[in-house]
Design a protein around this motif. Structure first.
Motif, PDB file in Angstrom:
ATOM      1  N   ASP A 272      -3.057   6.195   2.497  1.00  0.00           N
ATOM      2  CA  ASP A 272      -4.686   6.221   2.240  1.00  0.00           C
ATOM      3  C   ASP A 272      -5.186   5.041   2.814  1.00  0.00           C
ATOM      4  O   ASP A 272      -5.027   3.962   2.555  1.00  0.00           O
TER       5      ASP A 272
ATOM      6  N   ARG B 227      -7.717  -0.487   3.509  1.00  0.00           N
ATOM      7  CA  ARG B 227      -8.736  -1.265   3.917  1.00  0.00           C
ATOM      8  C   ARG B 227      -8.924  -2.159   2.485  1.00  0.00           C
ATOM      9  O   ARG B 227      -9.356  -3.308   2.700  1.00  0.00           O
ATOM     10  N   ASP B 228      -8.643  -1.693   1.232  1.00  0.00           N
ATOM     11  CA  ASP B 228      -9.145  -2.221   0.270  1.00  0.00           C
ATOM     12  C   ASP B 228      -8.094  -3.510  -0.053  1.00  0.00           C
ATOM     13  O   ASP B 228      -8.428  -4.274  -0.968  1.00  0.00           O
ATOM     14  N   ALA B 229      -6.876  -3.290   0.426  1.00  0.00           N
ATOM     15  CA  ALA B 229      -5.722  -4.273   0.360  1.00  0.00           C
ATOM     16  C   ALA B 229      -6.079  -5.365   1.112  1.00  0.00           C
ATOM     17  O   ALA B 229      -5.446  -6.535   0.723  1.00  0.00           O
TER      18      ALA B 229
ATOM     19  N   ASP C  55      -8.311   4.194   2.790  1.00  0.00           N
ATOM     20  CA  ASP C  55      -9.227   3.560   2.066  1.00  0.00           C
ATOM     21  C   ASP C  55      -8.536   2.416   1.117  1.00  0.00           C
ATOM     22  O   ASP C  55      -8.999   1.360   0.945  1.00  0.00           O
ATOM     23  N   GLU C  56      -7.361   2.831   0.691  1.00  0.00           N
ATOM     24  CA  GLU C  56      -6.494   1.930   0.013  1.00  0.00           C
ATOM     25  C   GLU C  56      -6.064   0.691   0.890  1.00  0.00           C
ATOM     26  O   GLU C  56      -5.812  -0.260   0.338  1.00  0.00           O
TER      27      GLU C  56
ATOM     28  N   VAL D  10       0.866  -1.153   0.056  1.00  0.00           N
ATOM     29  CA  VAL D  10       0.011   0.039  -0.250  1.00  0.00           C
ATOM     30  C   VAL D  10       0.982   1.026   0.118  1.00  0.00           C
ATOM     31  O   VAL D  10       1.557   1.430   0.906  1.00  0.00           O
ATOM     32  N   THR D  11       0.760   1.907  -0.757  1.00  0.00           N
ATOM     33  CA  THR D  11       1.731   3.045  -1.226  1.00  0.00           C
ATOM     34  C   THR D  11       1.547   4.418  -0.668  1.00  0.00           C
ATOM     35  O   THR D  11       0.375   5.033  -0.495  1.00  0.00           O
TER      36      THR D  11
ATOM     37  N   ARG E 106       1.922   8.189  -0.590  1.00  0.00           N
ATOM     38  CA  ARG E 106       2.037   8.877  -1.410  1.00  0.00           C
ATOM     39  C   ARG E 106       2.464  10.624  -1.312  1.00  0.00           C
ATOM     40  O   ARG E 106       1.741  10.874  -0.175  1.00  0.00           O
TER      41      ARG E 106
END
Length: 396
Positions: free
Chosen positions: A159, A164-166, A161-162, A147-148, A150
């Protein structure tokens, strides 16, 4: 030729095939060859407190630790680690069942991942990440899911949300690092609370590398994720003496966790080094009990060095991401007209007499890290001043 072995299969096992010689070895060799100032690898160029060095000498002379120390670590150090966690963070750990001494944080990470992962388990890690993370996940047969972080308003941001989605049904573990190497980001209390909620909700383990816990600057605050609700029993917290006391060669790290987690980590650790750093363990026990004035002075000194190097890099034309923690500065080379960190760092010793590290080595998504370069400021002030003077040639 006689004596040569012929085999259709490569010697190196396929889990490690993607990992060559580390970039640190390459760039440090380049520094030696060119006589450049090495701001690449993160080690201080001066030793830590004299009384702690003398404590190691005293232990050697007194015969403490010259033979195998106990598998979990010497009792004095385990007690000192537990006292440190209680004093600083209000986290209570039993020195006998919830503290494990390791050969630096690197072994703690390796043993943690080897002990807790099954082949095929997914590990979500914050990218860019310290290079041993990827190799240790591979050795354990896990699958890394980056998860990057940025760049955003002068810092690197997570992020949520990112993140959580991972997480999927195959995710076993979150691998965190805060304060974060190489970006200098320190996760906020709010971010950590959200990560903790996710870990509890999805029943995930967390391995957290907190070796820069004493190097947070300005308004940043280091908060162990183990202190959040539901996290103590699922978190393996990793600490280290090398970064806090400037004795990186001693290789003394530790794990604090619930007994079942410590047992799992120790089950792997005992077949790696078994034990290490005997006399140094006694010295680090004394170091952890140093008065608060030591930690404050250490942090103030590093902050001044950060400011010195950040100002010099800005003047030289870099885009500077000012770190809230660690002793690294991540810079953007695009304002200088470059986009390839590898090529830039390989040419920098000849162009300016300074060595840095390309951040792309810390990414799976190499293109995301391509324009970023890391400099270490854990060096003597005179060395940093000379490096700044040399880097000004880039602005010209």
């Amino acid at each position: 030729m006689a004596g040569m072995t012929s085999t259709a299969r490569p010697f190196l096992n396929r889990r490690l095939a993607e990992f060559g010689t580390t970039i640190f070895a390459e760039m440090s060799a380049l520094a030696v060859r060119t006589g450049a100032i090495n701001l690449g690898q993160g080690f201080p160029d001066t030793d830590g407190p004299e009384e702690i060095r003398e404590a190691a000498v005293r232990a050697l002379r007194d015969g403490r630790g010259n033979q195998y120390p106990p598998g979990p670590g010497v009792p004095e150090l385990r007690a000192a680690v537990a006292a440190h966690q209680q004093r600083r963070y209000g986290l209570s750990y039993d020195p006998d069942t919830e503290v494990l001494v390791t050969a630096g944080a690197t072994e703690a990470i390796a043993a943690g991942l080897l002990g807790l992962l099954e082949p095929g388990d997914e590990v979500v890690a914050l990218e860019p990440y310290y290079d041993s993370y990827a190799a240790c996940i591979a050795m354990a047969g896990g699958r890394r899911v980056p998860v990057t972080l940025r760049p955003h308003e002068g810092a690197f941001r997570l992020d949520l949300d990112e993140l959580r989605d991972a997480v999927t049904d195959r995710t076993r573990l979150l691998l965190l690092n805060t304060p974060h190497n190489p970006t200098g980001t320190v996760l906020t209390r709010e971010e950590l609370a959200a990560i903790a909620e996710l870990a509890v909700e999805r029943d995930l383990l967390v391995v957290t590398d907190e070796v820069y816990e004493h190097l947070v600057f300005d308004d940043a605050e280091h908060v162990p994720i183990a202190s959040f609700p539901g996290m103590r029993e699922r978190t393996v917290t990793i600490g280290s003496a090398g970064k806090t006391f400037s004795f990186t060669g001693w290789k003394v790290g530790w794990v604090t966790a619930a007994p079942a987690l410590v047992t799992a980590v120790r089950s792997a650790k005992q077949y790696l080094t078994y034990v290490a750093s005997g006399p140094f363990q006694y010295a680090v026990a004394e170091a952890l009990a140093l008065p608060e004035t030591y930690f404050t002075a250490f942090r103030d000194d590093m902050r001044a060095k950060r400011d010195l190097l950040a100002a010099g890099l800005t003047e030289a034309g870099f885009g500077v991401h000012r770190p809230a923690g660690t002793y690294f500065i991540t810079t953007d080379i695009r304002p200088l007209g470059f986009g390839d960190g590898f090529a830039f760092c390989r040419a920098l010793p000849e162009r300016a007499g300074v060595v840095a590290i390309p951040n792309a080595v810390f990414y799976d998504h190499r293109e995301a890290g391509a324009p970023f370069v890391r400099f270490a400021f854990c060096k003597r002030t005179a060395v940093l001043e000379e490096a700044v003077r040399r880097l000004k040639a880039l602005a010209g």
